[in-house]
Design an enzyme around this catalytic site. Structure first.
Site, PDB file in Angstrom:
ATOM      1  N   LYS A  51       0.695  -1.127   0.016  1.00  0.00           N
ATOM      2  CA  LYS A  51      -0.170  -0.033  -0.105  1.00  0.00           C
ATOM      3  C   LYS A  51       0.750   1.181   0.031  1.00  0.00           C
ATOM      4  O   LYS A  51       0.549   2.044  -0.641  1.00  0.00           O
ATOM      5  CB  LYS A  51      -1.010  -0.034   1.303  1.00  0.00           C
ATOM      6  N   GLY A  67      -0.667   0.849   6.139  1.00  0.00           N
ATOM      7  CA  GLY A  67      -0.889  -0.166   7.025  1.00  0.00           C
ATOM      8  C   GLY A  67      -2.155  -1.074   6.701  1.00  0.00           C
ATOM      9  O   GLY A  67      -2.762  -1.222   5.622  1.00  0.00           O
ATOM     10  N   ASP A  68      -1.925  -2.287   7.281  1.00  0.00           N
ATOM     11  CA  ASP A  68      -2.631  -3.179   7.183  1.00  0.00           C
ATOM     12  C   ASP A  68      -3.047  -4.033   8.650  1.00  0.00           C
ATOM     13  O   ASP A  68      -2.170  -4.150   9.454  1.00  0.00           O
ATOM     14  CB  ASP A  68      -2.641  -4.405   6.182  1.00  0.00           C
ATOM     15  N   GLN A  69      -4.051  -4.755   8.501  1.00  0.00           N
ATOM     16  CA  GLN A  69      -4.675  -5.485   9.690  1.00  0.00           C
ATOM     17  C   GLN A  69      -5.139  -7.035   9.620  1.00  0.00           C
ATOM     18  O   GLN A  69      -5.992  -6.687   8.582  1.00  0.00           O
ATOM     19  CB  GLN A  69      -5.542  -4.907  10.777  1.00  0.00           C
TER      20      GLN A  69
END
Length: 192
Positions: A51, A67-69
């Site tokens: 990203k 960011g990623d979760q």
């Protein structure tokens, strides 16, 4: 340098804006499908990096935050349900159990090519929820369908939770803010 958030999440943006730095946000270009054999941690880190780096050509002189979760339960990654029925199914599965959320953060300096990455881990124990409670929650919090497992900790989502264990309370919302401050300092950006 310009600070850019590679996300359309208003929650991520609100967390970063707490630092009082000028910030713009742009939608990243990223397929969020986990790769075969990829762990939850690997998926989260790869997506955060992808990203951030996806905006490098449109923001050639910027610090880009990705960011990623990814949530994990019983060795299975829990994605975003996107539909009400899938959200109900996920919350039934997680009810009364502990889920580990991997909140990956990437800061990419598109001018120098420097990349910093880190992951915040949060262990979340959900209350035991009835079907009526799950349906009420998803009806009242439709944005939850775009969160991992439909488990939001913001707003009404706090009523789902029994216990949260983390070294950064912002990680569960999607931005390990404490780590971000360190990364920004490494790039010469003083927050205080």
């Amino acid at each position: 340098m310009q600070l850019v958030l590679a996300s359309t999440s208003r929650y991520r943006r609100e967390i970063i804006e707490r630092l009082g730095l000028p910030l713009t946000a742009s939608a990243p270009v990223c397929d969020e499908t986990p790769l075969p054999g990829e762990s939850a941690l690997e998926t989260a880190v790869r997506l955060a990096r992808t990203k951030a780096m996806s905006l490098a050509t449109t923001h050639p002189d910027a610090l880009i935050i990705g960011g990623d979760q990814v949530a994990l339960l019983d060795g299975q990654q829990i994605g975003k349900p996107h539909t009400f029925d899938k959200g109900v199914e996920m919350l039934r599965w997680m009810s009364g159990r502990t889920v580990v959320f991997h909140s990956a953060l990437a800061l990419y300096n598109s001018h120098t090519g420097r990349l910093q990455e880190d992951v915040g881990l949060t262990r979340v124990t959900l209350r035991t929820l009835s079907d009526a409670q799950i349906r009420s929650y998803l009806t009242r919090e439709p944005d939850a369908l775009h969160c991992a497992g439909s488990a939001k900790s913001e707003m009404l989502g706090g009523a789902l939770l029994e216990r949260v264990e983390s070294d950064d309370p912002n990680s569960l919302i999607g931005v390990p803010l404490f780590r971000l401050v360190t990364m920004l300092q490494n790039e010469g950006v003083e927050v205080l």
